[in-house]
Design a protein around this motif. Structure first.
Motif, mmCIF file in Angstrom:
data_model
loop_
_atom_site.group_PDB
_atom_site.id
_atom_site.type_symbol
_atom_site.label_atom_id
_atom_site.label_comp_id
_atom_site.label_asym_id
_atom_site.label_seq_id
_atom_site.Cartn_x
_atom_site.Cartn_y
_atom_site.Cartn_z
ATOM 1 N N GLY A 15 0.831 -1.202 0.000
ATOM 2 C CA GLY A 15 0.000 0.000 0.000
ATOM 3 C C GLY A 15 0.861 1.245 0.000
ATOM 4 N N LEU A 16 0.398 2.278 -0.713
ATOM 5 C CA LEU A 16 1.117 3.545 -0.789
ATOM 6 C C LEU A 16 0.284 4.639 -0.131
ATOM 7 C CD1 LEU A 16 3.642 5.003 -1.964
ATOM 8 C CD2 LEU A 16 2.190 5.633 -3.908
ATOM 9 N N PHE A 17 0.898 5.346 0.810
ATOM 10 C CA PHE A 17 0.233 6.367 1.600
ATOM 11 C C PHE A 17 0.943 7.704 1.369
ATOM 12 C CE2 PHE A 17 0.026 2.209 3.486
ATOM 13 C CZ PHE A 17 -1.313 2.048 3.813
ATOM 14 N N ILE A 18 0.205 8.710 0.924
ATOM 15 C CA ILE A 18 0.774 9.992 0.539
ATOM 16 C C ILE A 18 0.587 11.005 1.666
ATOM 17 C CG2 ILE A 18 0.811 11.791 -1.217
ATOM 18 C CD1 ILE A 18 1.480 8.945 -2.205
ATOM 19 N N LYS A 19 1.656 11.721 2.003
ATOM 20 C CA LYS A 19 1.628 12.718 3.063
ATOM 21 C C LYS A 19 1.241 14.079 2.494
ATOM 22 C CE LYS A 19 4.423 14.578 6.871
ATOM 23 N NZ LYS A 19 5.778 14.547 7.514
ATOM 24 N N THR A 20 0.225 14.692 3.078
ATOM 25 C CA THR A 20 -0.207 16.021 2.682
ATOM 26 C C THR A 20 -0.078 16.968 3.875
ATOM 27 O OG1 THR A 20 -2.544 15.804 3.316
ATOM 28 C CG2 THR A 20 -1.903 14.911 1.158
ATOM 29 N N GLN A 21 -0.430 18.229 3.652
ATOM 30 C CA GLN A 21 -0.360 19.208 4.734
ATOM 31 C C GLN A 21 -1.311 18.836 5.870
ATOM 32 O OE1 GLN A 21 1.751 21.767 4.853
ATOM 33 N NE2 GLN A 21 1.032 22.505 6.830
ATOM 34 N N GLN A 22 -2.438 18.226 5.536
ATOM 35 C CA GLN A 22 -3.473 17.947 6.522
ATOM 36 C C GLN A 22 -3.507 16.501 7.000
ATOM 37 O OE1 GLN A 22 -6.704 19.465 4.068
ATOM 38 N NE2 GLN A 22 -6.796 21.331 5.288
ATOM 39 N N GLY A 23 -2.777 15.619 6.333
ATOM 40 C CA GLY A 23 -2.838 14.228 6.761
ATOM 41 C C GLY A 23 -2.182 13.287 5.776
ATOM 42 N N TYR A 24 -2.830 12.138 5.591
ATOM 43 C CA TYR A 24 -2.330 11.120 4.678
ATOM 44 C C TYR A 24 -3.471 10.658 3.770
ATOM 45 C CZ TYR A 24 1.672 10.737 7.849
ATOM 46 O OH TYR A 24 2.772 11.005 8.619
ATOM 47 N N ILE A 25 -3.108 10.274 2.549
ATOM 48 C CA ILE A 25 -4.071 9.751 1.579
ATOM 49 C C ILE A 25 -3.652 8.334 1.213
ATOM 50 C CG2 ILE A 25 -4.862 9.937 -0.808
ATOM 51 C CD1 ILE A 25 -4.662 12.999 -0.488
ATOM 52 N N PHE A 26 -4.616 7.434 1.251
ATOM 53 C CA PHE A 26 -4.391 6.043 0.855
ATOM 54 C C PHE A 26 -4.530 5.990 -0.668
ATOM 55 C CE2 PHE A 26 -5.844 1.410 1.942
ATOM 56 C CZ PHE A 26 -4.656 0.945 1.418
ATOM 57 N N PHE A 27 -3.402 6.065 -1.364
ATOM 58 C CA PHE A 27 -3.440 6.233 -2.815
ATOM 59 C C PHE A 27 -3.565 4.919 -3.571
ATOM 60 C CE2 PHE A 27 -0.837 7.482 -6.771
ATOM 61 C CZ PHE A 27 -1.982 7.829 -7.469
ATOM 62 N N LEU A 28 -2.727 3.930 -3.244
ATOM 63 C CA LEU A 28 -2.722 2.686 -3.999
ATOM 64 C C LEU A 28 -2.635 1.487 -3.063
ATOM 65 C CD1 LEU A 28 -0.125 3.576 -6.817
ATOM 66 C CD2 LEU A 28 -2.616 3.504 -7.049
ATOM 67 N N LEU A 29 -3.280 0.407 -3.468
ATOM 68 C CA LEU A 29 -3.189 -0.878 -2.762
ATOM 69 C C LEU A 29 -3.253 -1.984 -3.797
ATOM 70 C CD1 LEU A 29 -3.234 -2.547 -0.082
ATOM 71 C CD2 LEU A 29 -5.729 -2.548 -0.298
ATOM 72 N N ALA A 30 -2.360 -2.960 -3.673
ATOM 73 C CA ALA A 30 -2.382 -4.102 -4.581
ATOM 74 C C ALA A 30 -2.006 -5.355 -3.806
ATOM 75 C CB ALA A 30 -1.408 -3.889 -5.742
ATOM 76 N N SER A 31 -2.694 -6.457 -4.132
ATOM 77 C CA SER A 31 -2.444 -7.723 -3.436
ATOM 78 C C SER A 31 -2.456 -8.868 -4.440
ATOM 79 C CB SER A 31 -3.515 -7.984 -2.370
ATOM 80 O OG SER A 31 -3.535 -6.976 -1.388
ATOM 81 N N SER A 32 -1.624 -9.861 -4.164
ATOM 82 C CA SER A 32 -1.639 -11.088 -4.962
ATOM 83 C C SER A 32 -2.745 -12.006 -4.448
ATOM 84 C CB SER A 32 -0.283 -11.788 -4.854
ATOM 85 O OG SER A 32 -0.068 -12.223 -3.514
ATOM 86 N N ALA A 33 -2.948 -13.115 -5.151
ATOM 87 C CA ALA A 33 -3.926 -14.098 -4.678
ATOM 88 C C ALA A 33 -3.540 -14.619 -3.300
ATOM 89 C CB ALA A 33 -4.029 -15.244 -5.683
ATOM 90 N N GLU A 34 -2.237 -14.837 -3.089
ATOM 91 C CA GLU A 34 -1.765 -15.282 -1.777
ATOM 92 C C GLU A 34 -2.033 -14.219 -0.720
ATOM 93 O OE1 GLU A 34 2.339 -16.857 0.442
ATOM 94 O OE2 GLU A 34 2.455 -15.716 -1.431
ATOM 95 N N GLY A 35 -1.800 -12.975 -1.086
ATOM 96 C CA GLY A 35 -2.045 -11.891 -0.149
ATOM 97 C C GLY A 35 -3.499 -11.796 0.252
ATOM 98 N N ARG A 36 -4.381 -11.979 -0.724
ATOM 99 C CA ARG A 36 -5.816 -11.922 -0.405
ATOM 100 C C ARG A 36 -6.211 -13.086 0.499
ATOM 101 N NH1 ARG A 36 -5.675 -10.186 -5.798
ATOM 102 N NH2 ARG A 36 -6.247 -12.211 -6.678
ATOM 103 N N SER A 37 -5.636 -14.258 0.258
ATOM 104 C CA SER A 37 -5.999 -15.423 1.082
ATOM 105 C C SER A 37 -5.460 -15.294 2.504
ATOM 106 C CB SER A 37 -5.482 -16.711 0.433
ATOM 107 O OG SER A 37 -4.061 -16.763 0.471
ATOM 108 N N HIS A 38 -4.378 -14.530 2.677
ATOM 109 C CA HIS A 38 -3.799 -14.337 4.005
ATOM 110 C C HIS A 38 -4.243 -13.030 4.658
ATOM 111 C CE1 HIS A 38 -1.013 -17.522 2.633
ATOM 112 N NE2 HIS A 38 -0.817 -17.759 3.923
ATOM 113 N N ARG A 39 -5.191 -12.334 4.035
ATOM 114 C CA ARG A 39 -5.748 -11.073 4.571
ATOM 115 C C ARG A 39 -4.646 -10.017 4.778
ATOM 116 N NH1 ARG A 39 -8.500 -15.183 4.003
ATOM 117 N NH2 ARG A 39 -10.324 -15.737 5.283
#
Length: 318
Positions: free
Chosen positions: A221-245
């Motif tokens: 996951g990629l989290f972007i820092k702004t003046q006011q906080g953070y933005i959750f910009f991108l998230l990617a998971s493999s099939a294994e990642g999804r099965s392991h939550r």
């Protein structure tokens, strides 16, 4: 009233533009010229006065028409300046945008600007205050989130900060093989590699990755820092990642390492029920933003756009 001008990309004074973005109350890495060049197919700059307020307008070109359309993965680009000056010119800015025949644009500015021929829809993002200790934040997690975090933990897998942008982009490519809407062109992947690497080197982003038993990345996951906080910009998971939550562990790790800050974590979406459930499960609260929509294109172009025929023709013709 301060003068408002539209500048083509080549006419934008980069130093003045970036100075305005950097010193704005809502400063964000998304607003800088170098970021916009890599995020947008094309863009023009709306400039108020002597770069006292600036607003990037993302464009797509279709058969001679310039369309205002948000770049892929981007919820909002923002209007930058002081709150007082932005409030003075917001209505005039949006009236100026009416010259375009197609508008698909998001803004969180209040109040809603009502324009003839432009529809406004309410859409939902989710935000979490990080100005509390981790135990308090965790206590507000849903049962589902806590259960998935325990499941991930039981596998003795690793999650932590990462500097390898390739881990995130490789996972995105794998996901796109199953979800066509997530597919990125080779040019876009190269742009993301350059942009994210730049953000990480400047401390404007945090990359968190979960690894499998063979140390292969399985969620990032990629989290972007702004003046006011953070933005959750991108998230990617493999099939294994999804099965392991693993995605749950990625977000939890980010929160654990960024709590006790007077910042807001914006999940950047979504009205899609599964994503909304994921976001709200971390205790995030729904917040509305506005989607402005206009389509006065000739019916042939509208038909091609609606059915994604322009992109399909480009793919066929190379």
């Amino acid at each position: 009233m301060m003068e408002i001008q539209l500048h083509n990309r080549g006419e934008v004074h980069e130093t003045r533009w970036n100075f305005c973005v950097e010193n704005a109350f809502n400063s964000s890495p998304f607003g800088y010229c170098e970021s916009l060049d890599l995020l947008c197919d094309d863009w023009i700059g709306l400039v108020v006065g002597n770069y006292e307020v600036v607003m990037p307008i993302p464009l797509n070109k279709r058969l001679g028409y310039s369309l205002i359309q948000m770049p892929i993965d981007v919820q909002q680009l923002g209007i930058y300046g002081s709150p007082a000056k932005i409030a003075l010119v917001t209505s005039a800015i949006f009236r100026l945008l009416k010259i375009f025949k197609f508008i698909s644009f998001n803004s969180s500015l209040e109040p809603i600007i009502q324009l003839e021929g432009v529809k406004v829809e309410q859409r939902t993002t989710y935000q979490l205050s990080l100005n509390q200790d981790y135990n308090s934040i965790y206590a507000a997690y849903s049962r589902r989130v806590k259960r998935n975090l325990k499941f991930f933990s039981s596998k003795n897998l690793q999650v932590g900060f990462d500097s390898n942008v390739g881990n995130l982009l490789d996972l995105r490519v794998k996901m796109a093989a199953d979800v066509a809407e997530l597919k990125l062109s080779q040019e876009r992947l190269i742009n993301y590699q350059q942009l994210i690497s730049h953000w990480l080197s400047k401390g404007l982003a945090q990359l968190v990755t979960a690894f499998g038993s063979n140390h292969e990345p399985m969620s990032s996951g990629l989290f972007i820092k702004t003046q006011q906080g953070y933005i959750f910009f991108l998230l990617a998971s493999s099939a294994e990642g999804r099965s392991h939550r693993a995605a749950f562990a990625v977000v939890d790790y980010f929160i654990k390492n960024n709590c006790y800050q007077k910042r807001v974590f914006d999940f950047w979406g979504s009205d899609i029920s599964s994503i909304a459930q994921f976001n709200s499960g971390f205790g995030a609260r729904p917040l509305s933003y506005h989607h402005y929509q206009k389509n006065d294109l000739p019916w042939v172009i509208s038909f091609m756009k609606r059915n994604n025929l322009y992109k399909k023709m480009k793919d066929i013709l190379g």
